[in-house]
Design a protein around this motif. Structure first.
Motif, mmCIF file in Angstrom:
data_model
loop_
_atom_site.group_PDB
_atom_site.id
_atom_site.type_symbol
_atom_site.label_atom_id
_atom_site.label_comp_id
_atom_site.label_asym_id
_atom_site.label_seq_id
_atom_site.Cartn_x
_atom_site.Cartn_y
_atom_site.Cartn_z
ATOM 1 N N LEU A 180 0.839 -1.215 0.000
ATOM 2 C CA LEU A 180 0.000 0.000 0.000
ATOM 3 C C LEU A 180 0.869 1.259 0.000
ATOM 4 O O LEU A 180 0.582 2.235 -0.671
ATOM 5 C CB LEU A 180 -0.810 0.059 1.302
ATOM 6 N N ARG A 181 1.935 1.201 0.808
ATOM 7 C CA ARG A 181 2.805 2.365 1.005
ATOM 8 C C ARG A 181 3.381 2.869 -0.315
ATOM 9 O O ARG A 181 3.628 4.062 -0.471
ATOM 10 C CB ARG A 181 3.927 1.986 1.976
ATOM 11 N N GLU A 182 3.557 1.954 -1.252
ATOM 12 C CA GLU A 182 4.189 2.337 -2.523
ATOM 13 C C GLU A 182 3.359 3.309 -3.336
ATOM 14 O O GLU A 182 3.902 4.117 -4.079
ATOM 15 C CB GLU A 182 4.466 1.080 -3.361
ATOM 16 N N TYR A 183 2.036 3.232 -3.227
ATOM 17 C CA TYR A 183 1.262 4.097 -4.132
ATOM 18 C C TYR A 183 0.346 5.107 -3.451
ATOM 19 O O TYR A 183 -0.374 5.835 -4.131
ATOM 20 C CB TYR A 183 0.482 3.249 -5.157
ATOM 21 N N ILE A 184 0.387 5.210 -2.122
ATOM 22 C CA ILE A 184 -0.493 6.180 -1.460
ATOM 23 C C ILE A 184 0.138 7.572 -1.437
ATOM 24 O O ILE A 184 1.332 7.722 -1.217
ATOM 25 C CB ILE A 184 -0.828 5.708 -0.022
#
Ligand code: MG
Length: 269
Positions: A180-184
């Protein structure tokens, strides 16, 4: 419900200085923001009228929440509100706004503490959105968070909380936090910020890791940490000492007094 306030305070710095680092330091510039002020407004509305409502009372009860939102906005006008809420709160009349922003979600944690049944919590959450966020997305978000707090306080496990949240959002919440962290990025729309905040809680081991997960996603940090932190406190029932002492000194006295009254009535029972 201090878990929500502390999440807001710790996240406040990172709302502006976005981070993807899980091991971020607590920053001395941290302060309470609109999330805390309006959470206290909800506490006040509940203390003023703790009665249960029926499905026919949504608008009337919504009015009581809205009066407190305006009153608290006027008391703390520089707490970082969104433009749409500010215009609404400044107005002399109470109009109905259809915002899908997460502002309707960040303030509902006290509702999960105050009522005896999940059904009542969901009705109150809906009423709390009536005047400012009369939009199905934010109503679903408010129900998700207040309902999760209630479930956590009533001994439900993470699997049950996850299933409840997935039903509210009609969305799977099993995405690994690291992916998730990659694209938020910053997005205050309810559907963009609330599901990841729930995931931040679901994949935590304690209060602090829930808040660190939420902030290090690099999104709307104060609101996401307020949301994840509010559920996490209800679930883990403990907040580390260093976080308490860091945050307690940053809460305005007038807000603290209401929080203490609310906790004495609901959270400590
Ligand atoms: Mg804020």
């Amino acid at each position: 419900m201090l878990g929500a306030v502390y999440g807001d305070i710790i996240g406040s710095y990172y709302e502006v200085h976005s981070t993807k680092d899980y091991n971020f330091p607590l920053q001395k510039e941290s302060t309470f923001t609109d999330d805390t002020v309006l959470t206290v407004a909800v506490c006040q509305a509940i203390l003023n009228n703790p009665k249960n409502i029926s499905v026919f009372d949504i608008r009337k009860r919504g009015y009581e929440y809205a009066v407190q939102y305006q009153a608290y906005y006027k008391r703390y006008p520089h707490a970082g509100y969104g433009a749409m809420f500010t215009a609404w709160a400044k107005s002399d009349e109470l109009s109905v706004q259809k915002s899908y922003g997460n502002g309707g979600v960040m303030r509902v944690v006290p509702i999960g503490y105050a009522y005896d049944t999940l059904e009542q919590v969901l009705l109150q959450a809906k009423a709390s959105c009536y005047y400012t966020h009369n939009h199905r997305e934010t109503i679903a978000g408010a129900k998700t968070v207040a309902g999760s707090v209630w479930l956590a306080l009533h001994g439900k496990d993470k699997k049950e909380i996850q299933t409840f949240c997935e039903k509210q959002f009609d969305m799977k919440l099993d995405v690994p936090i690291d992916s998730l962290r990659e694209y938020i990025s910053f997005d205050s729309r309810t559907n963009k910020s609330v599901p990841p905040s729930v995931i931040a809680f679901l994949q935590s081991n304690d209060y602090e890791s829930a808040v660190r997960n939420a902030i290090s996603l690099g999104g709307d940090a104060d609101t996401m940490a307020c949301t994840a932190g509010g559920i996490a406190e209800a679930y883990y029932k403990a907040i580390p000492h260093h976080i308490q002492s860091f945050c307690d000194s940053r809460i305005d006295f007038g807000l603290k007094t209401v929080i203490q009254r609310f906790r004495k009535t609901y959270a400590d029972r």
